[in-house]
Design an enzyme around this catalytic site. Structure first.
Site, PDB file in Angstrom:
ATOM      1  N   GLY A  32       0.814  -1.214   0.000  1.00 51.95           N
ATOM      2  CA  GLY A  32       0.000   0.000   0.000  1.00 51.95           C
ATOM      3  C   GLY A  32       0.843   1.258   0.000  1.00 51.95           C
ATOM      4  O   GLY A  32       2.076   1.203   0.073  1.00 51.95           O
ATOM      5  N   GLU A 106      -1.007 -10.808   2.661  1.00 50.73           N
ATOM      6  CA  GLU A 106      -0.773 -10.030   3.890  1.00 50.73           C
ATOM      7  C   GLU A 106      -1.086 -10.885   5.116  1.00 50.73           C
ATOM      8  O   GLU A 106      -0.335 -10.884   6.098  1.00 50.73           O
ATOM      9  CB  GLU A 106      -1.643  -8.767   3.877  1.00 50.73           C
ATOM     10  CG  GLU A 106      -1.176  -7.763   2.835  1.00 50.73           C
ATOM     11  CD  GLU A 106      -2.094  -6.564   2.672  1.00 50.73           C
ATOM     12  OE1 GLU A 106      -1.634  -5.569   2.113  1.00 50.73           O
ATOM     13  OE2 GLU A 106      -3.256  -6.623   3.096  1.00 50.73           O
TER      14      GLU A 106
HETATM   15  C1  5RP Z   1      -3.525  -3.549   0.861  1.00 51.59           C
HETATM   16  C2  5RP Z   1      -3.835  -3.111   2.236  1.00 51.59           C
HETATM   17  C3  5RP Z   1      -3.308  -1.792   2.669  1.00 51.59           C
HETATM   18  O1  5RP Z   1      -2.533  -1.962   3.798  1.00 51.59           O
HETATM   19  C4  5RP Z   1      -4.460  -0.880   2.961  1.00 51.59           C
HETATM   20  O2  5RP Z   1      -5.299  -0.827   1.810  1.00 51.59           O
HETATM   21  C5  5RP Z   1      -3.973   0.523   3.295  1.00 51.59           C
HETATM   22  O3  5RP Z   1      -3.411   1.107   2.157  1.00 51.59           O
HETATM   23  P1  5RP Z   1      -2.827   2.573   2.157  1.00 51.59           P
HETATM   24  O4  5RP Z   1      -1.614   2.575   3.008  1.00 51.59           O
HETATM   25  O5  5RP Z   1      -2.529   2.816   0.693  1.00 51.59           O
HETATM   26  O6  5RP Z   1      -3.900   3.494   2.667  1.00 51.59           O
HETATM   27  O7  5RP Z   1      -4.495  -3.775   2.998  1.00 51.59           O
HETATM   28  O8  5RP Z   1      -4.179  -4.756   0.519  1.00 51.59           O
END
Ligand code: 5RP
Length: 226
Positions: A32, A106
């Protein structure tokens, strides 16, 4: 501190997470825009770590481009620390994740790790999970059946699209984004949805919850220990 942008808050927590990286070890790396800040900061200590286990093709590419070795999860028995972002995190450290469609890997890397360090800006902090659409990775042939099960719980499931066609995850599957849920008992909810045939991974991280959250606020990084 003057008002920081969301991007600056992400940089702040990405850098703060370096303090949790154990020198000489392999670190678990999430996915992310917040994690990208962490990866960029990690490059500064790349000679002091063995490398990383990555949770997505995107993070792997970024890590390698910065000269950080990436290990396969099967080469590793245990990681001390996993650093990842979240779409929502509650006061118990339970999270919704999967906005970047990387939730399955994840969860796998989080399960390998002793500590989950969540890095997030304060917009992600919620009293109860469910404001952010819940991502669920599904086997394509089960998508409609699973959508009907969510409807019975009051949720509305939509197939995630990319460029007008169903998004395909790193694992070759699809994502449903479910709105209208109020997840009062994340542990029970995660177990229930995991039991539905065709669910690969539900984006509630309650069994793999955060141990620490580094929360970016306008007054600096707040460390929340769960
Ligand atoms: C990806 C995720 C990310 O950790 C979540 O979407 C947060 O993303 P960002 O740091 O871009 O806000 O779960 O699958």
């Amino acid at each position: 501190m003057s008002e920081l942008t969301q991007d600056e808050l992400k940089t702040l927590v990405g850098r703060a997470a370096l303090e949790h990286v154990v020198p000489g070890e392999i670190v678990g790396v999430g996915t992310g825009s917040t994690v990208n800040k962490f990866i960029d900061a990690l490059a500064g200590m790349k000679d002091h770590i063995r490398g990383a286990v990555s949770s997505s093709e995107a993070s792997t590419e970024r890590l390698r481009a910065l000269g950080i070795s990436v290990f396969d999860a099967n080469e590793v028995e245990r990681l001390s620390v996993y650093v990842d972002g979240a779409d929502e995190i509650d006061p118990k450290g339970y999270m919704i994740k999967g906005g970047g469609a990387a939730l399955t890997r994840e969860k796998i890397v989080a399960a390998l790790s002793e500590r989950f360090v969540c890095i997030a800006d304060e917009s992600k902090w919620v009293p109860v999970l469910g404001r952010y659409p819940l991502p669920v990775e599904v086997i394509p042939m089960a998508a409609q059946q699973i959508a009907r099960r969510f409807a019975a719980l009051g949720g509305v499931a939509r197939l995630r699209l990319k460029d007008g066609v169903p998004l395909v995850t790193d694992n070759g599957q699809h994502i449903l984004d479910v709105t209208g849920l109020h997840i009062a008992d994340p542990l029970a909810f995660e177990s229930t949805v995991n039991d539905w045939p065709g669910v690969v991974t539900v984006g509630v991280f309650a069994h793999q919850k955060a141990h620490v959250c580094l929360l970016g606020t306008t007054s600096g990084v707040k460390t929340v220990v769960f």
